[in-house]
Design an enzyme around this catalytic site. Structure first.
Site, PDB file in Angstrom:
ATOM      1  N   HIS A   1       1.802   4.581  -2.788  1.00  0.00           N
ATOM      2  CA  HIS A   1       1.957   6.022  -2.541  1.00  0.00           C
ATOM      3  C   HIS A   1       3.365   6.476  -2.959  1.00  0.00           C
ATOM      4  O   HIS A   1       3.542   7.521  -3.581  1.00  0.00           O
ATOM      5  CB  HIS A   1       1.770   6.326  -1.050  1.00  0.00           C
ATOM      6  CG  HIS A   1       0.339   6.314  -0.577  1.00  0.00           C
ATOM      7  ND1 HIS A   1      -0.637   7.102  -1.151  1.00  0.00           N
ATOM      8  CD2 HIS A   1      -0.269   5.636   0.431  1.00  0.00           C
ATOM      9  CE1 HIS A   1      -1.788   6.905  -0.508  1.00  0.00           C
ATOM     10  NE2 HIS A   1      -1.589   6.008   0.455  1.00  0.00           N
TER      11      HIS A   1
ATOM     12  N   GLU B   1      -4.572   8.099  -2.997  1.00  0.00           N
ATOM     13  CA  GLU B   1      -5.085   6.837  -2.463  1.00  0.00           C
ATOM     14  C   GLU B   1      -5.264   5.823  -3.589  1.00  0.00           C
ATOM     15  O   GLU B   1      -5.035   4.625  -3.401  1.00  0.00           O
ATOM     16  CB  GLU B   1      -6.403   7.083  -1.719  1.00  0.00           C
ATOM     17  CG  GLU B   1      -6.915   5.900  -0.922  1.00  0.00           C
ATOM     18  CD  GLU B   1      -6.046   5.533   0.298  1.00  0.00           C
ATOM     19  OE1 GLU B   1      -5.125   6.293   0.636  1.00  0.00           O
ATOM     20  OE2 GLU B   1      -6.305   4.464   0.880  1.00  0.00           O
TER      21      GLU B   1
ATOM     22  N   HIS C   1       0.833  -1.206   0.000  1.00  0.00           N
ATOM     23  CA  HIS C   1       0.000   0.000   0.000  1.00  0.00           C
ATOM     24  C   HIS C   1       0.869   1.259   0.000  1.00  0.00           C
ATOM     25  O   HIS C   1       0.724   2.137  -0.865  1.00  0.00           O
ATOM     26  CB  HIS C   1      -0.920  -0.027   1.235  1.00  0.00           C
ATOM     27  CG  HIS C   1      -1.887   1.112   1.306  1.00  0.00           C
ATOM     28  ND1 HIS C   1      -3.164   1.040   0.808  1.00  0.00           N
ATOM     29  CD2 HIS C   1      -1.754   2.363   1.805  1.00  0.00           C
ATOM     30  CE1 HIS C   1      -3.788   2.192   1.003  1.00  0.00           C
ATOM     31  NE2 HIS C   1      -2.944   3.020   1.617  1.00  0.00           N
ATOM     32  N   GLU C   2       1.786   1.322   0.946  1.00  0.00           N
ATOM     33  CA  GLU C   2       2.633   2.524   1.037  1.00  0.00           C
ATOM     34  C   GLU C   2       3.555   2.635  -0.177  1.00  0.00           C
ATOM     35  O   GLU C   2       3.900   3.743  -0.599  1.00  0.00           O
ATOM     36  CB  GLU C   2       3.443   2.507   2.333  1.00  0.00           C
ATOM     37  CG  GLU C   2       2.612   2.445   3.622  1.00  0.00           C
ATOM     38  CD  GLU C   2       1.541   3.521   3.746  1.00  0.00           C
ATOM     39  OE1 GLU C   2       1.678   4.589   3.111  1.00  0.00           O
ATOM     40  OE2 GLU C   2       0.539   3.285   4.455  1.00  0.00           O
TER      41      GLU C   2
END
Lengths: 497, 497
Positions: A267, A293, A263-264
């Site tokens: 980003h 997001e 997830h990170e």
């Protein structure tokens, strides 16, 4: 020096201050000794003041005016002026005493909230939360007047410029019509299958760390311009050319750390892929929290939880941890990481029910800002909306309206970006697969090249050149469309694709 | 708000910026990814400019004037104004174009120096070093005019306020008369004894780290307000309430890391012991580089290399590394860590020969600043002074005048503080032992309480309340006196005490 050049020089200096703030912020959460908290707060406040003074310089308005009239500027430069004006308008819209009152009210309310949540004491939080809400309304009104927006839209605009409640309402109503029955259907389908098996630990943390770094390399994270560290709450932060993500490890489960890293990393890919020549200018920034997001969810939800990627990852995980038995098959891991349940806590929710948690928060916060819902009625309204949308009601407020820090923290208008991001992710992933037909097969080989190449070209490298809507239309051929996200859910959760 | 209060508020803001710079500086050397170097340089430059703008605010001179005339200020407040004025005078003495020219010349010369040292090419360094020297002379002249000091004294004053070449000359001439014969006598004595044995590794780095932290705790380092990390060049940095020291580890030898940690811990104790109520004010700073060095040397040289402390540390080290045999006795370690030799490189020099390296640098840099030594003659003058003072001559300039970064780096006037620090350390340690007779016995039990208590009371907790001279007279009963340092050397290296 032309007005444009003067603006660019000022933007570069402000970015240099922002970058310092980013590194200090990372330091706070990862390595700072406890006793330094107050000293650090002083430094951060001093930097915020320096930045604020820079953007409130009375000459800035004239420079923006003058630069807009200059001949010979290209599309990037014109967009740069537009974005600079946007943040200037927003940051200068508020009288200093309102900023100060809000900062203090938030600090008080956050403190109060930690206790109220622990003690399940909504009544005890009410007065300080009412004060935050009142000031958020004032902030929205002041920004709205400056930007020509309604109060709530002005709050939204802080996180995703251009996004409006009208637009969200259409998208979320569509989804709200779809989800309750869909959740039921998915649960029925799951009930008809054997439950997936949990791999049994312990999973040594050094091995989890090595795997996290290996998967980061797989997705294309550039360690020459970034790091992985640990923190209580995972985040993506740092500075330009210095993108720092964090995770937290649990020896009994590896999925939370590794999927968190994915997830990170999504980003981080966005941050590392922003246009190099414009990094220190407003036009070089990321487009907004919704788009941001979407980038994390494309990597974590669309790619990393796909059959293809899990067929690549399962043997790597099994070998690294010395795992044995049926829990380690790609198919079992797929079923495990796409498991759906009706649950009370947003941050623990799965991909299917998560949007329901967001829709209710959007509806409630909009009603509170617009004075259509008295704060005292929030717990009851929350329980009712949970029942309607997720099909479960909280036994107490701790697991209800006291669970999130966003409202006490003054981040009203933030929640919708989570689900706007999820929809955007589905729509972009769909478009990327159409543009790069080998994309799924490549994921099955641990090759993120086609996906990340498409993202760099259509999202990361464009910074703020386009407004969010135009970015999406250019990338996918159409504006944000809830049906694509719904199709994705249907395929993954009913058809098992 | 009185003028004094306004000054204090401004000082607090400047300190907040300094603290941000300190953390970013630590980050640079310890964790920053390579690709962030340029971005980081931009942030540090922006913060330096912010700080410079604050101290160059035209109102500051009037505020200092006005505050000085205020009634009812106590000794700390008056000293605070004095120290604020001191840095204001110094930092505003230079025309901006001189600062810029010097910054650029230093950056060029440091780059050139790295290559010149590698290639033993003094001639190649000469033009850029000449430019740095010329600008240092201009800086010294400008500051000297402002402060009423000679050119070289003005350069000294940047590192140790109040220190003069006249004073140093008396002290260093005394030492220079003592050292050559003394070094000979020590080497004779050593030659008459069996050589100490080196403990044989490998010494696992995790164990070295644990020991480093244990010894830091022993000396009184506060981990609630500080950290230990790794870097290529060990340092003590960070911020108020956030003192960060570093070391580097070598699996084949533990002494360099652990004694390095003791050295940096001495600096850190000073930083952590500065007066809490004045941390963000000029009077709360450390007194100067000479005093700072004395604090590191008291811990590393006076205490940690004493018979007493080594009798405490030897069994701990032996047990931690699983060592066996005669190399691990306290007596052997003492002889190992007090071994003297004539050597060419300052940073590798022992306690006895180190001051000789410094004396020659002081004499040469003073002569160059005062135009008494042409830069082109430096290599020959260096070789001659090394022969006179250390009794050895370098075979090339790499091991001679090209070894240190200080001159290319524009730190002229810095070298003397190393030996002023060593003399101060000996004098303070001597006074501390007289004031606290149990001090040596306590060290033998790993109890730094009496030593550090004395330092806190007489040095750390006083910040800049007194000038360096007065600080020393109050603490030890007399001004800096080379004979105490000489006595220390005589006792340790000839009498084996």
């Amino acid at each position: 020096m032309t007005a444009y050049q003067e603006l660019a020089a000022r933007a570069a200096r402000m970015t240099a201050i922002n970058n310092a703030q980013g590194i200090l912020g990372w330091d706070n959460e990862t390595v700072m000794p406890h006793g330094a908290a107050e000293t650090r707060a002083e430094s951060l406040a001093a930097l915020a003041l320096v930045h604020h003074d820079m953007i409130c310089d009375p000459k800035l308005g004239d420079l923006l005016e003058e630069a807009s009239g200059e001949d010979g500027l290209d599309a990037w430069q014109r967009a740069n002026i537009r974005e600079f004006r946007r943040s200037w308008l927003s940051e200068t819209a508020l009288p200093p005493d309102l900023v100060e009152a809000s900062t203090k009210a938030v600090a008080r309310c956050e403190l109060r909230w930690r206790q109220a949540r622990q003690e399940d004491d909504f009544a005890g939080l009410l007065p300080s939360l009412a004060e935050v809400l009142r000031l958020q309304r004032e902030i929205g009104k002041a920004k709205g007047e400056r930007l020509g927006l309604s109060t709530y839209d002005a709050l939204l605009d802080q996180f995703e410029p251009g996004l409006t409640a009208e637009r969200i309402t259409v998208l979320f109503d569509d989804l709200a019509g779809f989800l309750p029955d869909f959740i039921g259907a998915v649960l029925d389908r799951q009930a008809g299958e054997p439950a997936p098996a949990e791999p049994q630990g312990p999973f040594p943390i050094p091995i989890q760390k090595d795997l996290a770094k290996a998967f980061m390399t797989t997705v294309g994270f550039d360690f020459e311009r970034g790091r992985l560290d640990e923190s209580t709450h995972p985040f993506c932060g740092g500075a330009d050319n210095d993108v720092r993500i964090t995770t937290r490890y649990d020896e009994n489960r590896f999925a939370s750390a590794l999927l968190g890293v994915m997830h990170e990393s999504g980003h981080a890919l966005y941050e590392q892929g922003r246009p190099r020549d414009w990094l220190n200018q407003p036009v070089g920034r990321s487009r907004g929290m919704g788009v941001h997001e979407s980038q994390s969810l494309i990597i974590e939800m669309q790619a990393a939880r796909s059959h293809q990627f899990l067929s690549y990852a399962a043997p790597i995980l099994r070998e690294a941890f010395g795992g044995e038995g049926p829990a380690w098959t790609a198919d079992n891991l797929y079923r495990l990481y796409t498991r759906v349940s009706r649950s009370l806590i947003r941050v623990d929710a799965d991909e299917v029910t998560y949007p329901a948690h967001i829709i209710l928060r959007f509806r409630l916060e909009k009603a509170m800002i617009e004075d259509d819902l008295p704060l005292a009625d929030l717990p009851a309204a929350w329980a009712e909306a949970m029942d309607d949308l997720v099909g479960i009601t909280p036994p107490d407020d701790r697991q209800g309206c006291l669970q999130d820090i966003h409202w006490p923290g003054g981040a009203w208008g933030y929640f919708p970006t989570y689900t706007i991001g999820a929809m955007t992710a589905a729509q972009m992933f769909d478009a990327a697969k159409q543009a790069k037909p080998t994309l799924p097969d490549c994921l099955a080989e641990g090759d993120f090249g086609p996906l990340v190449g498409w993202l760099r070209e259509n999202v990361h490298g464009l910074g703020c050149l386009y407004e969010a809507d135009e970015l999406l239309v250019r990338a996918t051929g159409r504006p944000l469309d809830a049906s694509i996200f719904e199709n994705h859910l249907r395929q993954r959760y009913l058809e098992g694709i």
